[in-house]
Design an enzyme around this catalytic site. Structure first.
Site, PDB file in Angstrom:
ATOM      1  N   ALA A   1     -24.396 -21.659  35.233  1.00 33.44           N
ATOM      2  CA  ALA A   1     -22.987 -21.044  34.983  1.00 33.44           C
ATOM      3  C   ALA A   1     -22.227 -22.825  34.018  1.00 33.44           C
ATOM      4  CB  ALA A   1     -21.767 -21.632  36.050  1.00 33.44           C
TER       5      ALA A   1
ATOM      6  N   GLY B   1     -22.538 -17.333  39.946  1.00 34.42           N
ATOM      7  CA  GLY B   1     -22.905 -18.317  40.508  1.00 34.42           C
ATOM      8  C   GLY B   1     -22.665 -17.322  42.415  1.00 34.42           C
TER       9      GLY B   1
ATOM     10  N   CYS C   1       2.023 -29.277  67.022  1.00 31.29           N
ATOM     11  CA  CYS C   1       2.192 -28.943  68.560  1.00 31.29           C
ATOM     12  C   CYS C   1       1.034 -29.383  69.782  1.00 31.29           C
ATOM     13  CB  CYS C   1       1.304 -27.253  68.638  1.00 31.29           C
ATOM     14  SG  CYS C   1       2.776 -26.028  67.712  1.00 31.29           S
TER      15      CYS C   1
ATOM     16  N   ASN D   1     -14.795 -19.891  46.810  1.00 30.38           N
ATOM     17  CA  ASN D   1     -14.694 -20.878  46.656  1.00 30.38           C
ATOM     18  C   ASN D   1     -13.993 -21.643  47.789  1.00 30.38           C
ATOM     19  OD1 ASN D   1     -17.174 -21.143  45.976  1.00 30.38           O
ATOM     20  ND2 ASN D   1     -16.366 -22.024  43.561  1.00 30.38           N
ATOM     21  N   VAL D   2     -13.510 -23.104  48.406  1.00 30.97           N
ATOM     22  CA  VAL D   2     -12.600 -23.870  48.912  1.00 30.97           C
ATOM     23  C   VAL D   2     -12.374 -24.695  48.912  1.00 30.97           C
ATOM     24  CG1 VAL D   2     -13.412 -22.151  50.983  1.00 30.97           C
ATOM     25  CG2 VAL D   2     -14.545 -23.964  51.353  1.00 30.97           C
TER      26      VAL D   2
ATOM     27  N   HIS E   1     -11.412 -17.045  50.352  1.00 31.39           N
ATOM     28  CA  HIS E   1     -12.112 -16.954  51.946  1.00 31.39           C
ATOM     29  C   HIS E   1     -11.261 -18.823  52.201  1.00 31.39           C
ATOM     30  CE1 HIS E   1     -16.308 -15.287  51.315  1.00 31.39           C
ATOM     31  NE2 HIS E   1     -14.891 -14.619  51.599  1.00 31.39           N
TER      32      HIS E   1
END
Ligand code: BJW
Length: 264
Positions: free
Chosen positions: A249, A205, A165, A116-117, A133
């Site tokens: 969960a 999950g 940049c 999960n992010v 990830h």
């Protein structure tokens, strides 16, 4: 959810010193974040159905998609980033943080590997979380790689220009791992080590279709670990684990913690 599988999971965890946990989008579903895949239920509103039912991963979650249409891709990721910031950890996240503390108090160790992010595990109190990830909370310059944490409101321009940049036409992209990209080497190493050395491996999950993350539970089983899956739906690996707990969960994990606290 059968009591047998819950009891067996609690028993295995009670005797374990090293526990590895792999989580996927399903653990955050009860925080209101959409999964990518999964059967879902017809009664879910359209804006809670699995993401890949509404959006095409090839046009959003690949480096090629970003190259072709950075405006669309960054708008989509910023929309999801704001959703993650608005979400709160749920009972499943909190139970895993509690399990980590419980193991540590008797000299054990929990390695939390997540696909999960959303950073909800960290917000629930878990430490040393391995982000396989990456994270949507951090964005990096496409030219020099410098990372930045955007403020907690929608970005002002799309695609976002890199603050370092920008003069050289470079952009910011989310520090997530897209299809075809390598996972962070340190995360893969930490996950492989956890899978090789754990007594119990819990997979929670995740649809277990994305590699290399899906392979860690097989590696753990090959090294003699007891394996447990928590998912309301079967997955391609359900037949290869010791116990499958068919539950959410947020229901199963607090009940396992209760059984650990009050054995017998
Ligand atoms: C609940 C619940 C509740 C619901 N409680 N549960 C070997 C074989 C075949 C292919 C490959 C292979 N090795 C590599 C590949 C290619 C590819 C891959 O795996 N493709 C397959 C899909 C076929 N892998 C890669 O490209 C990876 N890179 C790589 O391997 O580099 C080396 C390489 C390079 C080039 C060529 C070959 C190798 C990178 C993968 C990156 C994945 N990225 C994404 C997007 C991240 C950014 C973002 O957030 O947008 O990661 S895709 C998406 O899937 C996201 C997730 O982390 C990932 C996994 O999904 P997850 O977490 O399992 O969620 P779902 O939605 O799939 O499942 C949710 C589950 O929860 C369901 O089962 C529900 O039932 C359940 N559930 N409510 C508990 N309350």
């Amino acid at each position: 959810m059968t009591h047998d599988a819950l009891d067996a999971a609690a028993h295995a965890l009670a005797g374990a010193r090293r526990v590895a946990v792999l989580t996927g989008a399903g653990i955050s579903a009860e925080s209101g974040l959409r999964t990518f895949r999964g059967a879902g239920t017809p009664d879910l509103p359209p804006d809670m159905q699995a993401l890949w039912k509404e959006f095409d991963p090839q046009t959003l979650a690949t480096p090629e998609a970003f190259g072709a249409n950075p405006d669309l891709v960054t708008r989509w990721y910023d929309w999801r980033r704001i959703g993650c910031l608005a979400a709160e950890p749920n009972a499943g996240h909190l139970a895993l943080a509690e399990l980590e503390r419980r193991l540590a108090s008797r000299g054990g160790e929990l390695s939390l590997l997540t696909q999960n992010v959303d950073r909800l595990h960290q917000r629930a109190g878990s430490t040393g979380v391995v982000e396989l990830h990456g994270t949507i909370m951090v964005w990096r310059c496409t030219r020099c790689g410098v990372e930045t944490e955007p403020p907690a409101q929608p970005m002002a321009e799309f695609p976002p220009r890199s603050p370092c940049c920008a003069g050289r036409g470079s952009l910011l992209r989310p520090a997530v791992v897209w299809f075809g990209e390598s996972l962070p080497a340190a995360a893969v190493l930490a996950a492989a080590r956890a899978a090789e050395t754990c007594d119990v491996f819990l997979s929670i999950g995740t649809s277990s279709v994305v590699y290399p993350a899906a392979a860690f539970i097989l590696q753990a089983a090959a090294n003699g670990a007891k394996t447990i899956e928590i998912n309301p739906e079967p997955t391609p690996l359900s037949g290869r684990v010791d116990w499958s707990i068919r539950a959410k969960a947020g229901d199963a994990l607090p009940r396992i913690m209760e059984k650990l606290a009050n054995p017998g």
